[in-house]
Scaffold this motif. Sequence first.
Motif, short mmCIF file in Angstrom:
data_model
loop_
_atom_site.label_atom_id
_atom_site.label_comp_id
_atom_site.label_asym_id
_atom_site.label_seq_id
_atom_site.Cartn_x
_atom_site.Cartn_y
_atom_site.Cartn_z
N LYS A 1 0.84 15.98 -4.00
CA LYS A 1 0.82 16.26 -2.48
C LYS A 1 1.29 15.19 -1.86
CE LYS A 1 -2.61 19.61 -2.18
NZ LYS A 1 -2.17 20.17 -3.83
N HIS A 2 2.74 14.78 -2.77
CA HIS A 2 3.46 13.62 -2.11
C HIS A 2 4.97 13.93 -2.51
CE1 HIS A 2 4.56 9.31 -2.13
NE2 HIS A 2 3.63 8.98 -0.86
N ARG A 3 5.63 13.26 -1.72
CA ARG A 3 7.21 14.05 -2.30
C ARG A 3 7.81 12.58 -3.50
NH1 ARG A 3 11.32 9.42 0.22
NH2 ARG A 3 12.51 11.28 -0.54
N VAL A 4 8.25 13.00 -3.91
CA VAL A 4 9.09 12.05 -5.54
C VAL A 4 9.55 11.45 -5.30
CG1 VAL A 4 10.10 12.25 -7.73
CG2 VAL A 4 8.35 14.06 -7.02
N THR A 5 9.44 9.81 -5.45
CA THR A 5 10.87 9.41 -4.56
C THR A 5 11.42 8.50 -5.53
OG1 THR A 5 8.78 7.25 -5.76
CG2 THR A 5 9.36 7.85 -2.95
N ASN A 6 11.05 8.85 -7.32
CA ASN A 6 12.16 8.26 -8.07
C ASN A 6 12.21 9.74 -8.73
OD1 ASN A 6 10.95 5.96 -6.53
ND2 ASN A 6 12.49 4.82 -8.05
N VAL A 7 13.13 9.46 -10.10
CA VAL A 7 13.06 10.50 -10.90
C VAL A 7 14.15 9.70 -12.36
CG1 VAL A 7 14.62 12.74 -12.06
CG2 VAL A 7 13.46 12.72 -9.55
N VAL B 1 10.25 18.14 -11.26
CA VAL B 1 9.77 17.01 -10.09
C VAL B 1 9.50 18.28 -8.92
CG1 VAL B 1 11.42 15.62 -7.90
CG2 VAL B 1 12.10 16.13 -10.44
N LEU B 2 9.36 19.13 -8.08
CA LEU B 2 9.01 20.25 -7.64
C LEU B 2 7.56 20.66 -8.02
CD1 LEU B 2 11.29 22.64 -6.29
CD2 LEU B 2 10.79 20.12 -5.27
N ALA B 3 6.79 19.98 -9.13
CA ALA B 3 6.06 20.51 -9.27
C ALA B 3 4.59 18.98 -9.29
CB ALA B 3 6.14 21.06 -11.03
N ILE B 4 5.77 17.79 -9.82
CA ILE B 4 4.93 16.88 -9.09
C ILE B 4 4.98 16.63 -8.45
CG2 ILE B 4 5.31 14.28 -9.31
CD1 ILE B 4 4.52 15.94 -12.18
N GLU B 5 5.16 17.23 -7.15
CA GLU B 5 4.44 16.80 -5.79
C GLU B 5 4.18 17.90 -5.80
OE1 GLU B 5 8.47 17.59 -3.39
OE2 GLU B 5 9.71 15.33 -3.59
N GLY C 1 0.63 -1.36 -0.48
CA GLY C 1 -0.55 -0.24 -0.64
C GLY C 1 0.95 1.52 0.14
N SER C 2 2.58 1.05 0.27
CA SER C 2 2.82 2.34 -0.12
C SER C 2 3.01 2.78 -1.75
CB SER C 2 3.94 2.13 0.86
OG SER C 2 4.95 1.44 0.08
N VAL C 3 3.42 4.11 -1.19
CA VAL C 3 3.52 4.86 -3.16
C VAL C 3 4.78 5.06 -3.59
CG1 VAL C 3 2.44 6.99 -4.09
CG2 VAL C 3 0.97 6.54 -2.96
N ARG C 4 4.92 5.12 -4.61
CA ARG C 4 6.06 5.26 -4.98
C ARG C 4 6.06 5.96 -6.49
NH1 ARG C 4 8.43 -0.21 -7.50
NH2 ARG C 4 8.04 1.27 -9.31
N LEU C 5 6.41 7.78 -6.41
CA LEU C 5 6.15 8.55 -7.21
C LEU C 5 7.11 8.54 -8.10
CD1 LEU C 5 3.76 10.23 -8.54
CD2 LEU C 5 4.25 12.03 -6.17
N THR C 6 7.17 8.51 -9.25
CA THR C 6 8.45 8.37 -10.43
C THR C 6 7.93 9.96 -10.90
OG1 THR C 6 8.79 6.29 -10.61
CG2 THR C 6 9.32 7.74 -12.68
#
Length: 364
Positions: free
Chosen positions: A145-151, A137-141, A96-101
């Motif tokens: 409303k979640h931190r970016v974990t992968n780029v 990256v900041l725009a995606i965050e 259930g944890s979210v990864r945000l690329t």
Amino acid sequence: MSELELQQLALDFGQQGYRGKQLHHLIYKRKIKEIDEFVQLPQALRNELQEAGWKVGRLPVHHMVTSTDGTIKLLLKLVDDRLVETVGIPVTDENGSVRLTACVSSQVGCPLRCSFCATGKGGFSRNLQRHEIVEQVLAIEDIFKHRVTNVVFMGMGEPMMNLKSVVEAHRCLNKDIQIGQRMITISTVGVPNTMKRLATYKLQSTLAVSLHAPNQKLRETIVPSAKAYPLEALMQDCRDYFLETNRRVSFEYTLLAGVNDSVEHAKELAELLHQWGRGHHVNLIPFNPIEGSEYKRPYRKAVIAFSAALESRKITTSVRQTRGLDASAACGQLRNEFQKTPLVKDADAAGAEMQQSQEVALAS
Ligand code: SAH
């Protein structure tokens, strides 16, 4: 800016160095977007910074398209009224944890014209500066409303043609925004003499090389820039990169139906990779259709057979899940009509046109 640069900025404004540390905290930890809201700083300093034209970076969102799978494509407006595309790809794992690329662009457009890529078709306009990469990256965050974990540097452009800004942005993403180096991937189709330069930074990130063909003859027809950088030289450079950095290079291979997707091609690819090293990884990308292209997406069966032929030859293989297809945000589909010519000054008219073209794209 790094903490050191911010300290220098503070000194330049007649302040003590610790103000730079404070600025760093406010910008990167607290993520405050307006200098006026830096209440920990004296009002006079805030005023002086603003009067001198300093800003906390956030590119304005010109347009946003959400795909049914949750992928969001942003068109961000640059100061010269060009638009750059960034994609946010959320993945929820079993726990259930979210990864945000964040899939970021390194250039506005691309000069390399790979035959199946929409960005190349739109031409090239300019390199992005480091802050324009970081702000994606900041725009995606902000949107998620979640931190970016992968780029991944897999948006518009060829990162190795803008190496200085890409490395500077990488430093900021890692040191200031605290994204692990191993969570960052730089993807290149190969630009002569750049891998050696990149190796000197000894980054712990993944270098992904876009191969797309197992031999020079076929590769040249798919990737025009391969003429100036023969496959053998490219593979040699990949090997040197590994020897220098101890980081394995991974290979991307876009599967084009009837062009490079047969089991014979897979066998040849396995041979090529074994010849140049051990334990390679291949990431297969089934072609994502783009407007005006003759190429076709391969059937699932062909993708499975290709992948099995590699696996049986001890090449670890993954097939990239297609995300954002209905938002035209999947790999290679990033293109906007304002990459070459900036937006016309009447922003409303441009916005309306943009809206219309997006709707057409979504409807078709
Ligand atoms: N310039 C870099 C980044 C490109 S985008 C590079 O060439 O590696 C990341 C990957 O998507 C590349 O491997 C690219 O070749 C691939 N790609 C581009 N267009 C595509 C399309 N229409 N379908 C599938 N993959 C595509």
